[in-house]
Motif scaffolding. Structure first.
Motif, mmCIF file in Angstrom:
data_model
loop_
_atom_site.group_PDB
_atom_site.id
_atom_site.type_symbol
_atom_site.label_atom_id
_atom_site.label_comp_id
_atom_site.label_asym_id
_atom_site.label_seq_id
_atom_site.Cartn_x
_atom_site.Cartn_y
_atom_site.Cartn_z
ATOM 1 N N ASN A 19 -3.842 8.084 18.716
ATOM 2 C CA ASN A 19 -4.262 7.533 17.265
ATOM 3 C C ASN A 19 -3.565 6.292 17.700
ATOM 4 O O ASN A 19 -2.689 6.232 16.216
ATOM 5 C CB ASN A 19 -3.737 8.342 16.604
ATOM 6 N N SER A 31 -3.787 0.373 3.480
ATOM 7 C CA SER A 31 -5.397 -0.863 3.778
ATOM 8 C C SER A 31 -6.306 0.074 3.680
ATOM 9 O O SER A 31 -6.901 1.174 4.886
ATOM 10 C CB SER A 31 -4.611 -1.972 4.848
ATOM 11 N N HIS A 39 1.549 -5.462 11.611
ATOM 12 C CA HIS A 39 1.373 -6.322 10.845
ATOM 13 C C HIS A 39 2.881 -6.885 11.450
ATOM 14 O O HIS A 39 3.192 -7.793 11.963
ATOM 15 C CB HIS A 39 2.816 -5.453 9.948
ATOM 16 N N ARG A 50 3.222 12.020 15.694
ATOM 17 C CA ARG A 50 1.784 11.561 15.986
ATOM 18 C C ARG A 50 0.794 11.380 17.067
ATOM 19 O O ARG A 50 1.387 11.487 18.126
ATOM 20 C CB ARG A 50 1.455 9.985 14.862
ATOM 21 N N ARG A 93 -11.999 2.988 7.571
ATOM 22 C CA ARG A 93 -11.259 3.793 6.791
ATOM 23 C C ARG A 93 -11.094 2.733 5.421
ATOM 24 O O ARG A 93 -11.243 1.649 5.699
ATOM 25 C CB ARG A 93 -9.500 3.889 7.009
ATOM 26 N N SER A 106 -12.245 4.605 15.563
ATOM 27 C CA SER A 106 -10.910 5.015 14.474
ATOM 28 C C SER A 106 -10.700 6.500 15.108
ATOM 29 O O SER A 106 -11.195 7.073 14.258
ATOM 30 C CB SER A 106 -10.741 4.378 13.176
ATOM 31 N N THR A 154 0.604 -1.458 0.231
ATOM 32 C CA THR A 154 0.199 0.023 -0.004
ATOM 33 C C THR A 154 0.548 1.549 -0.413
ATOM 34 O O THR A 154 0.737 2.608 -1.451
ATOM 35 C CB THR A 154 -1.104 0.344 1.590
HETATM 36 O O1 TXA Z 1 -1.661 0.026 4.450
HETATM 37 C C1 TXA Z 1 -1.737 0.605 5.964
HETATM 38 O O2 TXA Z 1 -2.695 0.576 6.710
HETATM 39 C C2 TXA Z 1 -0.006 0.910 5.552
HETATM 40 C C3 TXA Z 1 0.562 0.226 5.920
HETATM 41 C C4 TXA Z 1 2.463 1.018 6.344
HETATM 42 O O3 TXA Z 1 0.451 -0.256 6.401
HETATM 43 N N1 TXA Z 1 -1.117 1.639 7.426
HETATM 44 C C5 TXA Z 1 -1.109 2.344 7.895
HETATM 45 O O4 TXA Z 1 -1.086 2.936 8.811
HETATM 46 O O5 TXA Z 1 -1.627 3.391 7.246
HETATM 47 P P1 TXA Z 1 -1.548 4.462 9.763
HETATM 48 O O6 TXA Z 1 -1.464 4.213 11.424
HETATM 49 O O7 TXA Z 1 -1.404 5.536 9.015
HETATM 50 O O8 TXA Z 1 -3.145 4.550 9.830
HETATM 51 C C6 TXA Z 1 -3.869 3.641 10.854
HETATM 52 C C7 TXA Z 1 -5.609 3.353 11.184
HETATM 53 C C8 TXA Z 1 -5.622 5.170 11.657
HETATM 54 O O9 TXA Z 1 -6.187 5.689 11.449
HETATM 55 C C9 TXA Z 1 -5.880 4.423 13.086
HETATM 56 O O10 TXA Z 1 -6.530 5.017 14.097
HETATM 57 C C10 TXA Z 1 -6.854 3.876 12.281
HETATM 58 O O11 TXA Z 1 -6.094 2.234 11.634
HETATM 59 N N2 TXA Z 1 -6.510 2.051 13.970
HETATM 60 C C11 TXA Z 1 -5.421 1.702 14.157
HETATM 61 N N3 TXA Z 1 -5.578 0.734 15.096
HETATM 62 C C12 TXA Z 1 -6.220 0.823 15.175
HETATM 63 C C13 TXA Z 1 -7.906 0.036 16.543
HETATM 64 N N4 TXA Z 1 -7.622 -0.090 17.380
HETATM 65 N N5 TXA Z 1 -8.961 0.533 16.214
HETATM 66 C C14 TXA Z 1 -9.384 1.111 15.853
HETATM 67 N N6 TXA Z 1 -9.000 2.056 14.067
HETATM 68 C C15 TXA Z 1 -7.732 1.560 14.346
#
Ligand code: TXA
Ligand code: MG
Length: 353
Positions: free
Chosen positions: A65, A184, A70, A61, A198, A233, A38
């Motif tokens: 959040n 993703s 992975h 950050r 998302r 989220s 991604t």
């Molecule tokens: O494609 C992707 O998902 C990339 C690659 C690096 O894997 N990662 C990514 O991570 O986009 P980030 O941190 O930029 O976005 C993660 C999203 C955020 O909107 C966060 O709030 C949500 O996932 N998220 C993470 N853990 C969560 C949880 N336990 N409950 C709800 N939302 C969560």
């Protein structure tokens, strides 16, 4: 300033020694940026709270959040999550490795800093040989948000990672541009009906085919900022994907979009602004003023997804004051693209027709 090691690796046959070096950094609590299918991620040992804390600091950050964990092996999901519902197993079989993140109840081994204080954990298995090799060699699940400074467009090329994080992290694994270009899909499986928090690389249509029933969180669709009391989220709350320039998104019927953008561009150029237009192949020739860049054909949304974040960053480098973007159809990957554009626009949206 830290010395950031840049390790070039082949995306199909990653060099074992270099992967080993990067994995050693992860095991010791350091930070390594790495490619996924991604976008590039900024990785640390997901089970080491000190290492994960560094991710938040380096990215600037907000601490609430949460970060995606992975894995390279499905068995890890059973360690990270308290219970793994049948639906989750089905989705893992269908879409993993791939751009689908599952939100499940977190087990006690997951540090609260990784989940941003939530009782749930988000898990995914990336479809990229370099990412999988790194996770395996690290011998631990790898927490990784996108490898950009908070609020900036996600990095689809190693140059973007260098721009944002060089000198602040230990290493970068460089395997060229990423394939999909948007992040993703985050799917919450802790409620009654699976819910997309998302939109991303696995489409709503894909999920519906497998699950039958799937909902989309209202904030993922919203054209204006909606008030979410307890954000499912937390990422929903923050302005995202935002270039330095102001962004206006024009949505509606294609001919009317073009007409409106022509009018706006002339108006802003007259007012002395440097204007960028984020267009599509079908329409690039129709704009008379402004710096025009094309996402690709309106009929090829996967190319548009791949180009989106790179073009937003290019406009910034060219120091435009304003980016006016054509809205795209919201089917397939279009839903993820429009979600990112709306957020980049800070909900500065004009609907025509
Ligand atoms: O494609 C992707 O998902 C990339 C690659 C690096 O894997 N990662 C990514 O991570 O986009 P980030 O941190 O930029 O976005 C993660 C999203 C955020 O909107 C966060 O709030 C949500 O996932 N998220 C993470 N853990 C969560 C949880 N336990 N409950 C709800 N939302 C969560
Ligand atoms: Mg991100």
């Amino acid at each position: 300033m830290k010395k950031t090691l840049i390790l070039r690796v082949d995306r199909e046959k990653p060099d074992e020694e270099r992967i080993g070096l990067a994995a050693e950094i992860i095991r010791r609590g350091g930070l390594v940026a790495f490619p996924t299918e991604t976008v590039y991620g900024l990785g640390a040992d997901a089970l080491n709270p000190h290492a994960v804390r560094e991710i938040y600091l380096v990215k600037k950050r907000p601490l609430d959040n949460p970060i995606i964990v992975h894995v390279a092996d499905k068995s890890d999901v059973y360690r990270l999550a308290k219970n793994v519902p049948k639906q989750a197993e089905m989705l893992m079989d269908f879409f993993w490795p791939g751009p689908l993140t599952l939100v499940l109840e977190a087990s006690d081994i997951v540090p609260r800093i990784t989940t941003g204080g939530l009782s749930t954990v988000a898990i995914r298995m990336p479809k990229h040989k370099v990412a999988l090799a790194l996770i395996k060699a690290s011998g631990t699940p790898v927490a990784a948000p996108s490898a950009n400074l908070a609020g900036k467009p996600s990095p689809t090329m190693v140059e973007h990672v260098i721009q944002d994080l060089y000198g602040r992290i230990d290493a970068i694994l460089d395997a060229g541009p990423t394939r999909i270009g948007v992040e993703s899909t985050v799917l919450d499986l802790t409620g009654e009906v699976p819910q997309i928090l998302r939109p991303g690389g696995i489409t709503y249509e894909d999920l519906k085919r497998v699950l039958g029933r799937v909902s989309i969180h209202p904030s993922a669709l919203a054209k204006s900022k909606i008030y979410v009391k307890h954000a499912r989220s937390p990422g929903m709350k923050y302005r995202h994907y935002a270039p330095k320039a102001e962004v206006i998104l024009v949505e509606g019927e294609t001919d009317l979009i073009v007409e409106k953008i022509r009018e706006l561009a002339k108006q802003y150029v007259k007012a002395g602004k440097k204007v960028g237009i984020l267009a599509t192949d079908e329409n690039v020739g129709k704009y008379e003023v402004g710096a025009v860049k094309s996402l690709g054909s309106r009929k090829d949304l996967s190319t548009a997804a791949k180009n989106l974040f790179r073009l937003l960053r290019e406009f910034d480098e060219e120091k435009v004051d304003l980016i006016i973007a054509e809205g795209l159809p919201q089917k397939g990957l279009g839903l993820a693209i429009m979600n990112r554009l709306r957020k980049a626009a800070g909900y500065n949206i004009i609907t025509v027709g």
